[in-house]
Every structure is written in C-alpha cells, then in structure tokens.
Design a protein around this motif. Structure first.
Motif, short mmCIF file in Angstrom:
data_model
loop_
_atom_site.label_atom_id
_atom_site.label_comp_id
_atom_site.label_asym_id
_atom_site.label_seq_id
_atom_site.Cartn_x
_atom_site.Cartn_y
_atom_site.Cartn_z
N ASN A 267 20.24 3.38 -24.70
CA ASN A 267 20.27 2.29 -25.67
C ASN A 267 21.00 1.12 -25.02
OD1 ASN A 267 23.06 2.87 -25.85
ND2 ASN A 267 22.73 4.26 -27.58
N LYS A 268 21.19 0.07 -25.75
CA LYS A 268 21.79 -1.13 -25.18
C LYS A 268 23.17 -0.84 -24.59
CE LYS A 268 23.05 -5.91 -26.34
NZ LYS A 268 23.06 -6.95 -27.42
N ARG A 269 23.99 -0.07 -25.31
CA ARG A 269 25.35 0.22 -24.86
C ARG A 269 25.35 1.11 -23.63
NH1 ARG A 269 30.40 -0.89 -23.60
NH2 ARG A 269 31.81 0.88 -23.84
N SER A 270 24.58 2.19 -23.64
CA SER A 270 24.59 3.11 -22.50
C SER A 270 23.98 2.47 -21.26
CB SER A 270 23.86 4.41 -22.85
OG SER A 270 22.50 4.16 -23.15
N ALA A 271 23.00 1.58 -21.45
CA ALA A 271 22.43 0.86 -20.31
C ALA A 271 23.47 -0.06 -19.69
CB ALA A 271 21.20 0.06 -20.76
N GLU A 272 24.28 -0.68 -20.53
CA GLU A 272 25.36 -1.55 -20.04
C GLU A 272 26.37 -0.74 -19.23
OE1 GLU A 272 27.05 -5.44 -19.85
OE2 GLU A 272 25.25 -4.86 -20.94
N ILE A 273 26.71 0.44 -19.71
CA ILE A 273 27.66 1.30 -19.00
C ILE A 273 27.08 1.73 -17.65
CG2 ILE A 273 28.74 3.59 -19.03
CD1 ILE A 273 29.15 3.22 -22.04
N ALA A 274 25.80 2.06 -17.62
CA ALA A 274 25.17 2.46 -16.37
C ALA A 274 25.20 1.32 -15.35
CB ALA A 274 23.73 2.90 -16.62
N MET A 275 25.01 0.09 -15.82
CA MET A 275 25.07 -1.05 -14.91
C MET A 275 26.50 -1.25 -14.40
SD MET A 275 23.92 -5.02 -15.55
CE MET A 275 25.32 -5.38 -16.62
N ARG A 276 27.48 -1.11 -15.27
CA ARG A 276 28.87 -1.28 -14.86
C ARG A 276 29.31 -0.17 -13.91
NH1 ARG A 276 31.51 -2.99 -20.76
NH2 ARG A 276 30.68 -5.13 -20.78
N ALA A 277 28.69 1.00 -14.04
CA ALA A 277 29.03 2.12 -13.16
C ALA A 277 28.74 1.77 -11.70
CB ALA A 277 28.26 3.36 -13.57
N GLN A 278 27.76 0.91 -11.46
CA GLN A 278 27.44 0.52 -10.09
C GLN A 278 28.62 -0.19 -9.43
OE1 GLN A 278 23.82 -1.76 -10.14
NE2 GLN A 278 22.63 -0.13 -11.11
N ILE A 279 29.48 -0.80 -10.23
CA ILE A 279 30.70 -1.42 -9.72
C ILE A 279 31.87 -0.46 -9.83
CG2 ILE A 279 32.37 -3.28 -10.06
CD1 ILE A 279 30.09 -5.04 -11.08
N ALA A 280 32.14 0.00 -11.05
CA ALA A 280 33.36 0.78 -11.32
C ALA A 280 33.41 2.07 -10.50
CB ALA A 280 33.45 1.09 -12.81
N ASN A 281 32.31 2.82 -10.47
CA ASN A 281 32.31 4.10 -9.74
C ASN A 281 32.58 3.90 -8.26
OD1 ASN A 281 29.67 5.82 -11.66
ND2 ASN A 281 31.77 5.23 -12.21
N GLY A 282 32.21 2.74 -7.73
CA GLY A 282 32.45 2.47 -6.31
C GLY A 282 33.92 2.32 -5.98
N PHE A 283 34.75 2.10 -6.99
CA PHE A 283 36.20 1.99 -6.80
C PHE A 283 36.93 3.19 -7.40
CE2 PHE A 283 34.57 -2.31 -6.57
CZ PHE A 283 35.23 -2.83 -5.47
N GLY A 284 36.17 4.25 -7.72
CA GLY A 284 36.78 5.44 -8.28
C GLY A 284 37.20 5.28 -9.73
N LEU A 285 36.60 4.34 -10.44
CA LEU A 285 36.97 4.06 -11.82
C LEU A 285 35.82 4.42 -12.75
CD1 LEU A 285 38.62 0.57 -11.21
CD2 LEU A 285 39.80 2.77 -11.48
N SER A 286 36.15 4.58 -14.03
CA SER A 286 35.15 4.93 -15.03
C SER A 286 34.50 3.68 -15.60
CB SER A 286 35.79 5.75 -16.15
OG SER A 286 34.88 5.91 -17.22
#
Length: 357
Positions: free
Chosen positions: A190-209
């Motif tokens: 949904n809109k919210r989970s898609a936004e989280i998936a996009m942010r994961a491309q940045i956050a996960n790269g720094f070991g963050l959620s």
C-alpha cells in the motif's frame, strides 16, 4: 468529474514540484496553492484531460517531470511578479514560494546523496547467488526480481517487487527479510509500505531501520557521513576545485549541508564545516546574495536567510550545543564573506571518489 466543477480548479497556483510515488512508480506533480493570509500549502496537482474531465498531472520519469516543473515555475514566477498588489505582500508571497521550493530541492538532493552513499558503502559486498536466496514458498516466483535488487543493494532487508497475476494483471508486493535471513511471503503493498520499501534503500545501507521516524533516521545518517565529508579535502579533484574557487575570490562553497571554508589567517587554508539552523532560520528562505559574518572559529555555519517579513539576516558561525564555546577571532580577523552553492550532483560525484576501507 469535469474540469471547473469544483472551486479548487480556480485556485491560484504559485509553484509546482514533482513528487515520486513508489507504489505507482511515477511522478505526480504537486502544486503550491495560495490561501489568502494563510500560508500556502502543497497538494496534488489536477489538470484538465483531453475530454474536459480531471486527471492527475503524472509523469513516467523524473527528467520529464523536472523539465515540466522548471518551465511552469518560470511562468508562475512571471505571473506573480506582474500581479497588481501591495508591494510588501507581493514580496512576502515571493519569499514563501522561494522557501517552499528550496525546501523541496534540498530534500531531494540530500536523499539522493544518502542513497548514493548507501550503495557505495556496500559496493564490495558479496552478492547473493540467485539460487541461494532463501524464500518462503509463496515468494518463489519473485526470486529473479528480488535477486536483481540484491545485486545492486545487497544490504536490503525490505524490498518491493512486482507480482504478476495469471490473467495478465499485476500489483506490487513487499518482502521482508527475517532475522533468520529468510525472505517472507509477499504482502500486497500500500502507499505506506511502498514508502518504507523506498526508504529502506537508504536506511538499510547504514544499518538502520526504514520503519523508524524518517527525520530521526536521516539525522543519524548525517552523523555517520561527517567523517566522510572531512576526507573530501584529500581528493585531488576537490583540491583543484577549491584552488579554482579561491582564484576567483570564492572562500565559502556550500552543498548538501557541507561547507568548504577557506581560513585565511594562520596559514590554515581550506576546512570542512557543516551547515546548521537556528529557530529563526529554520525553514526560512536562503539569502543567496547574503554574507556570513564570522567572529569565531565555530564548526557550524548558519547561512544568510530572509524572514517572511522581508528582513535580511546575515549568516554567522558557531559551535554545536555540546562543543563548548567557539574560539573567538581577534577583532582584526573578523571576516564577512559571501558564499557560493555547489550543485548537488557534483557533491554526489565527489563522495563517490572517496574509497572505503
């Protein structure tokens, strides 16, 4: 619904900016709308369709969206300049428009830099073999697409994939990586989970959620990037750039929160400082022609800004809240210097030249 059926179709638009929608994988133009004495607001832009109905102002790629925004913003800027209205109110409105557009541009440039850095931090990581990725049975048809994403971003713990239906349709689904390194069964996005998936491309790269407060997550990433920014002065390309800037009298260069500062006294030369804001400057319009008055050796730079009242405020230097008092300059060494802005893409390229250990 036909164009002109609602009052909003006749609102005065002051500026536009494209907003990426990860769930749809397209760019929907947003518009900044005038609201009398209240502050302008951003909203999704609607335009008349070919048959006179209403549709969203949608673009399939960012280049087309940005080109359209630049052209329309020039038209809107000219229209505002030509309006017959009180000069003070007009200037205030122009400042509000500039502030809103600067905020959108800074946000885009900052997140583009963070994404590039997230990917660079893992460019030497081993990529998982497609057959070795552990998936739930329901996610097996998504193996190839997931492998493609992990080949570029092996650090991902959340991924959005396209799930195709037997009848030819499709929709986007979310996969999550468990602590046991097993990718979950797909969950329709949904809109919210898609936004989280996009942010994961940045956050996960720094070991963050990617689930945490996004503003707080980006603040942590800025702290992580500080040592990298300080290494920029070691690059030959940066040294050449700064030498060329100094040759034409530029002693302060700014981009993405990073400040190259030339310290004339004491034989110090170029330093890296960082931008900060005060309660008054936060969200204000950048005063591009303003100067920075430095009476101390603080590591933070407050850039010149313009209040909504039209008051111009000169920039200054200071230390952070936990740094102690900034070492004062001798009065003979007070400096009052202009600054120049560097393109955000240039800063991404410069960071890309820094090797990781």
């Amino acid at each position: 619904m036909k164009w002109g059926d609602t009052a909003r179709d006749f609102d005065t638009v002051l500026a536009v900016w494209p907003n990426y929608r990860p769930l749809s994988n397209n760019w929907l133009m947003q518009e900044l709308v005038e609201r009398g004495d209240a502050a302008p607001i951003w909203r999704d832009r609607r335009i008349p369709s070919e048959n006179g109905h209403v549709r969203g102002d949608v673009y399939l790629n960012r280049e087309a969206a940005m080109s359209a925004a630049a052209a329309l913003n020039q038209v809107l800027q000219n229209a505002l300049s030509a309006r017959d209205m009180d000069a003070t109110k007009k200037r205030s409105l122009q400042l509000k428009v500039a502030k809103n557009l600067q905020s959108k541009e800074r946000l885009h440039e900052e997140e583009a830099l963070m994404l590039a850095e997230a990917q660079r931090r893992h460019e030497n990581d081993p990529r998982p073999d497609t057959s070795a990725i552990v998936l739930s049975a329901e996610s097996e048809p998504l193996r190839q697409e997931l492998a493609g994403q992990l080949s570029k971003m092996p650090y991902l713990r959340v991924a959005m994939v396209v799930q195709r239906q037997p009848g030819g349709g499709w929709y986007r689904s979310i996969l999550n990586l468990s602590h046991e390194n097993i990718w979950s069964k797909p969950c329709r996005a949904n809109k919210r989970s898609a936004e989280i998936a996009m942010r994961a491309q940045i956050a996960n790269g720094f070991g963050l959620s990617a689930d945490d407060h996004w503003g707080e997550t980006k603040a942590k990433i800025r702290q992580i990037l500080l040592p990298r920014a300080n290494q920029l002065l070691q690059l030959a390309s940066v040294q050449r750039m700064l030498a060329e800037a100094l040759a034409v009298g530029q002693r302060v260069l700014v981009s993405n929160g990073i400040v190259f500062w030339y310290e004339e006294h004491g034989g110090i030369g170029w330093l890296v400082k960082h931008t900060a804001s005060t309660k008054d400057s936060e969200g204000s319009t950048l005063w591009k022609e303003g100067t920075i008055r430095s009476i101390n050796h603080g590591r933070l730079v407050i850039l010149p800004y313009i209040k909504e009242s039209g008051e111009h405020v000169r920039g200054h230097t200071r230390n952070g809240p936990n740094d102690g008092r900034a070492k004062p300059r001798h009065p003979d060494h007070y400096v009052d210097v202009p600054f120049a802005q560097l393109d955000g893409d240039l800063m991404i390229g410069l960071f890309g030249e820094l090797p990781y250990e």
